[in-house]
Design a protein around this motif. Structure first.
Motif, short mmCIF file in Angstrom:
data_model
loop_
_atom_site.label_atom_id
_atom_site.label_comp_id
_atom_site.label_asym_id
_atom_site.label_seq_id
_atom_site.Cartn_x
_atom_site.Cartn_y
_atom_site.Cartn_z
N GLY A 282 0.64 -1.05 0.07
CA GLY A 282 0.12 -0.06 -0.06
C GLY A 282 0.78 1.27 0.04
N PRO A 283 0.13 2.49 -0.23
CA PRO A 283 0.96 3.59 -0.27
C PRO A 283 1.64 4.24 0.93
CG PRO A 283 -1.41 4.07 -0.29
CD PRO A 283 -1.33 2.71 -0.45
N GLU A 286 4.83 2.18 1.18
CA GLU A 286 5.72 2.55 0.11
C GLU A 286 6.52 3.69 0.50
OE1 GLU A 286 6.94 1.44 -2.70
OE2 GLU A 286 6.13 -0.50 -1.60
N ALA A 287 5.58 4.86 0.96
CA ALA A 287 6.08 6.06 1.62
C ALA A 287 7.25 5.68 2.67
CB ALA A 287 4.89 7.04 2.03
#
Length: 379
Positions: A282-283, A286-287
């Motif tokens: 998920g984002p 990834e961040a």
């Protein structure tokens, strides 16, 4: 706090090459390390940002509670992660070892010692001129400067483990734990932080394979891991926010022995959290991974945007909520260094975050291959 060579993974083992391609061979196995580093560097920036805003505005906000909760494990986890891969180079010849673990960190420490000090030139010299500034830089060689103490200690810890590598692992770990438990307060950042943090670096080095195995187990048994994390968070909160009435140890979490246990438990909790996040994807993951991959970039450069935005927001009075101001400063202090690194990545200014070839003792092509995980020899 980048293409990861066979000899240098860890928190910031390769800040001279901070932009590395995604791992493909073992995406789950190594991605969680970057996610964990991302969590840690954000917690560090959050701490500096929040405490600075609170001091400037004269009160506290909701972010102060987050900072307090993370206090027992924030730095221990950083050092545990940094020790994970030392076994890959600790038995190599001193030239290769010095390039990877001494010159590497010394380059960025000295460079950013000058840069950070130059920004505060007036405050440092107080009108005394260049002589006072040079004296300040000289003092920075023996006493770690400001937020850069972590990089300084990484080199010192690495050398200490190499010199002590023939000492049986259990004995080395017990000795490091005794240093953490001892009431050592000399006023020297180098001595005090060495005694207080060395045990976590040693643990990361000695138990590297077991820590990686823990991450594998967490991914395989996510439900049980979540229950364990919930229990840990509850215990962590109780010890962190329960006052003792003792000025020297204001909370239960700061008591000798308890602080050591909570530091180790919290570090492993971050490992477990990172492993779960990597499995979920998920984002957000990834961040965090992006921040972890470039943790050294954030660590070196966060101070300037942090101070600038804090001053702007506090003086303007646009936002009166301490927690919100702290959050905005934290996000900016994390994001802007990443943007700066991206801008200078292919320019002569890349030396800010990438160690030039002239400052290598051993070229990358000459670095011999190493096993995937080689913990320090314990006997």
């Amino acid at each position: 706090m980048s293409a990861r060579s066979n000899t240098e993974p860890a928190l910031s083992v390769r800040p001279d090459d901070p932009v590395r391609p995604r791992q493909t061979a073992e995406p789950g196995r190594l991605a969680w390390v970057d996610v964990a580093k991302g969590i840690c560097i954000i917690l560090v920036v959050m701490m500096h940002s929040t405490l600075g805003v609170g001091e400037a505005m004269g009160r506290e906000g909701f972010m102060h509670h987050v900072v307090e909760f993370a206090k027992p494990f924030r730095i221990p986890d950083f050092f545990l992660l940094s020790g994970l891969f030392l076994g890959r180079v600790v038995d190599r010849d001193w030239r290769l070892f010095a390039d990877r673990r001494i010159v590497h960190f010394a380059y960025f420490y000295l460079l950013w010692l000058v840069l950070q000090s130059a920004v505060k030139y007036g405050q440092i010299t107080e009108g005394a001129g260049p002589g006072a500034f040079l004296a300040h830089l000289a003092y920075g060689l023996v006493e770690p400067y400001s937020t850069l103490w972590f990089i300084y200690l990484l080199a010192v810890f690495s050398v200490a483990v190499k010199l002590l590598r023939r000492v049986p692992g259990p004995l080395l770990l017990i000795g490091a734990a005794l240093l953490q438990l001892a009431p050592i307060h000399t006023g020297s950042t180098l001595i005090d932080e060495f005694c207080g943090r060395f045990v976590y670096f040693v643990a990361g080095t000695l138990f590297a394979s077991r820590i990686f195995a823990l991450a594998d187990v967490v991914r395989a048994r996510a439900g049980l891991a979540l229950l364990g994390l919930a229990a840990w968070a509850l215990v962590e909160g109780v010890f962190t926010f329960t006052a003792t009435g003792f000025p020297s140890h204001p909370t239960l979490a700061s008591l000798p022995g308890i602080s050591l246990v909570l530091g180790a438990a919290g570090a492993l909790a971050i490992v477990a959290t990172a492993a779960l996040l990597t499995k979920a994807g998920g984002p957000v993951t990834e961040a965090l991974r992006a921040c972890g991959e470039r943790s050294i970039v954030i660590y070196l450069a966060f101070f300037l945007p942090m101070a600038a935005l804090r001053t702007l927001l506090v003086r303007s009075g646009i936002i009166d909520d301490v927690g919100l101001v702290s959050l905005l400063v934290t996000v900016t202090a994390v994001a802007l260094p990443l943007g700066i690194e991206r801008l200078v990545r292919h320019t002569p200014a890349r030396f800010l975050f990438r160690r030039p070839a002239a400052f290598h003792l051993v070229g990358e092509e000459r670095a011999p291959a190493a096993p995937h995980l080689a913990p320090v020899r314990t006997a």
